[in-house]
Scaffold this motif. Structure first.
Motif, PDB file in Angstrom:
ATOM      1  N   LEU A 219       0.815  -1.214   0.000  1.00 21.74           N
ATOM      2  CA  LEU A 219       0.000   0.000   0.000  1.00 21.74           C
ATOM      3  C   LEU A 219       0.848   1.263   0.000  1.00 21.74           C
ATOM      4  N   CYS A 220       1.937   1.279   0.787  1.00 25.10           N
ATOM      5  CA  CYS A 220       2.784   2.471   0.860  1.00 25.10           C
ATOM      6  C   CYS A 220       3.621   2.650  -0.393  1.00 25.10           C
ATOM      7  N   ASP A 222       2.317   3.113  -3.120  1.00 28.27           N
ATOM      8  CA  ASP A 222       1.496   4.017  -3.932  1.00 28.27           C
ATOM      9  C   ASP A 222       1.074   5.264  -3.173  1.00 28.27           C
ATOM     10  N   GLY A 223       1.521   5.418  -1.961  1.00 28.82           N
ATOM     11  CA  GLY A 223       1.165   6.577  -1.162  1.00 28.82           C
ATOM     12  C   GLY A 223       1.617   6.381   0.271  1.00 28.82           C
ATOM     13  N   CYS A 224       1.650   7.464   1.029  1.00 26.45           N
ATOM     14  CA  CYS A 224       2.158   7.425   2.403  1.00 26.45           C
ATOM     15  C   CYS A 224       1.006   7.378   3.392  1.00 26.45           C
ATOM     16  N   TYR A 225       1.175   6.607   4.455  1.00 27.13           N
ATOM     17  CA  TYR A 225       0.157   6.452   5.484  1.00 27.13           C
ATOM     18  C   TYR A 225       0.791   6.619   6.858  1.00 27.13           C
ATOM     19  N   ALA A 226      -0.055   6.949   7.823  1.00 28.40           N
ATOM     20  CA  ALA A 226       0.354   6.944   9.219  1.00 28.40           C
ATOM     21  C   ALA A 226       0.044   5.568   9.790  1.00 28.40           C
ATOM     22  N   MET A 227       1.021   4.948  10.413  1.00 25.77           N
ATOM     23  CA  MET A 227       0.869   3.594  10.947  1.00 25.77           C
ATOM     24  C   MET A 227       0.337   3.635  12.372  1.00 25.77           C
ATOM     25  N   ASN A 346      -3.173  -7.551  -6.724  1.00 26.00           N
ATOM     26  CA  ASN A 346      -4.056  -6.482  -7.182  1.00 26.00           C
ATOM     27  C   ASN A 346      -4.559  -5.713  -5.972  1.00 26.00           C
ATOM     28  N   VAL A 347      -4.644  -4.408  -6.117  1.00 29.69           N
ATOM     29  CA  VAL A 347      -5.135  -3.534  -5.056  1.00 29.69           C
ATOM     30  C   VAL A 347      -6.278  -2.696  -5.620  1.00 29.69           C
ATOM     31  N   TRP A 348      -7.441  -2.775  -4.954  1.00 30.48           N
ATOM     32  CA  TRP A 348      -8.599  -2.000  -5.367  1.00 30.48           C
ATOM     33  C   TRP A 348      -8.907  -0.939  -4.317  1.00 30.48           C
TER      34      TRP A 348
END
Length: 418
Positions: A219-220, A222-227, A346-348
């Motif tokens: 997931l990261c 394709d973009g940054c997240y807070a864990m 695959n990621v939706w």
């Protein structure tokens, strides 16, 4: 002897230059030179040629006993319960979710099917595959993973020294995504993202089904997240402390994880700040084997934030992404992944979902879970993933008992109707 070491040093320099120019630089800026695509095309054709298709025919009929008139019990009523009992002992729908997914065909990995001699050609291909995976791909992947994690610690620590300006947050996101992309290349990951217009936004919560710790890398990428997670020691603790210097991740001490009110408050404070990254949460609370989605914990659905569902589905043909934590340690699991053919998934991104008026947290969590399962082609189960290590709750047993009772004696309402 000096000529040998000078030659070895020259080979190492060439190898390092190739890694930097052909893998790391493209990964840093998010583009591909087509090497992974070529490798995947060759791999797919090889598996198609040497694959032996195995068909599993199962009788899907579910013959339930018809309640007799008046609720009288007959001897034939016990046949259904005997069958269901034997099926539950042999293969129930819960425990099989915590073992590796069955393949309909052999992918030339011994871990999915013990090798037996069939033909000389197949043995030759199998031997070449072992050499390729363990002698060429594995050292390259381990080197890339080490470089990615090292850069993540150094980069986030350096960015954390900057003042809290907009450029700091931009650099933090860039460092995170860059390092995760290098780690993804270290797994030969081929990821297809769908519906990117629905990507999670700041001030929201991203929830996804959970198969492996590698889900975070997927997931990261394709973009940054807070864990969100528990504070660890050792190498994981070093990485956590470095990451939190540049990005507001939410780490809890072991004692704090048991305080639901404290956890809810910190999550609420985070999502109320629309400048902070979306939180990434796996509500199942455990890894499931990529065939189903189990019960979502309601905690992240109680704070009234916008939920961004994400469905992740791995292709088991190229490698088993499921982490069976009761069987393999983290190091053993990562070594298995780095000696697999590739990581294909695959990621939706699903449209944002909000809690409806009068809808409880449990109902909202079930609605999000059903949407993820439907999009990912996964089985939607109501069972708690905690059954992986805990006993079945008495309420679940009573529910099954009531269901079987209604099959035998029929509906009470119909028995009392005139």
């Amino acid at each position: 002897m000096e000529d040998f070491w000078s030659g070895a040093l020259w080979v190492m320099k060439i190898w390092l230059y190739l890694i930097i120019s052909l893998i790391m630089i493209p990964a840093m800026f998010g583009f591909s030179l087509g090497i992974s695509e070529t490798y995947m095309n060759i791999l797919v054709k090889t598996l198609e040629v040497w694959m032996f298709m195995l068909l599993f025919l199962r009788d899907g009929r579910d013959i339930r006993p018809k309640p007799s008139i008046g609720g009288d019990f007959t001897l034939s009523d016990c046949f259904y319960f005997n069958r269901r009992g034997i099926e539950s002992i042999v293969e129930d729908e819960v425990t099989q979710r915590f073992s590796s997914e069955e393949l309909v065909s052999w992918n030339l990995l011994t871990r999915t099917n013990d090798f037996q001699y069939i033909s000389l050609k197949l043995t030759l291909v199998y031997g070449i595959g072992i050499f390729l995976r363990y002698c060429i791909l594995a050292p390259l992947r381990i080197a890339l993973a080490c470089i990615g994690l090292t850069w993540l610690v150094i980069g986030t620590s350096a960015v954390g020294l900057l003042p809290n300006l907009r450029i700091k947050f931009w650099l933090s996101e860039w460092v995170h995504v860059m390092c995760y992309r290098i780690c993804a290349r270290g797994l030969s990951a081929t990821i297809r993202y769908h519906n990117r217009e629905n990507k999670p936004q700041k001030g929201g919560i991203c929830v996804a089904n959970h198969t492996s710790p590698i889900d975070i890398v997927i997931l990261c990428n394709d973009g940054c997240y807070a864990m969100v997670g528990q504070v660890h020691g050792g190498l994981m603790g070093v990485i956590q402390r470095a990451m939190v210097r540049s990005c507001p991740h939410v780490w809890f001490e072991r004692a704090e994880m048991k305080d639901r009110h404290l956890v809810t408050k910190r999550l609420t404070d985070h999502v109320n700040d629309k400048t902070k990254l979306p939180i990434l949460i796996f509500p199942e609370g455990t890894c499931v084997n990529n065939t189903s989605v189990m019960m979502f914990k309601k905690g992240s659905f109680e704070i009234g934030a916008t939920i961004y569902p994400v469905a992740i589905k791995y292709d088991p043909k190229f490698g088993d992404a499921f982490w069976n934590s009761s069987k393999y340690s983290m190091v053993s699991y990562l070594l298995r992944m780095m000696t697999s053919w590739a990581l294909v998934c695959n990621v939706w991104y699903l449209p944002a979902m909000h809690q409806q008026e009068g809808e409880g947290a449990v109902q909202f969590a079930n609605r999000v879970k059903s949407a993820i399962a439907h999009q990912g082609g996964l089985v939607d189960l109501q069972w708690d993933g905690g059954l992986k290590r805990a006993k079945v709750k008495e309420s679940f047993k009573e529910q099954q008992q009531k269901q079987y009772s209604s099959m035998v004696v029929g509906d009470d309402s119909s028995g009392h109707s005139d």
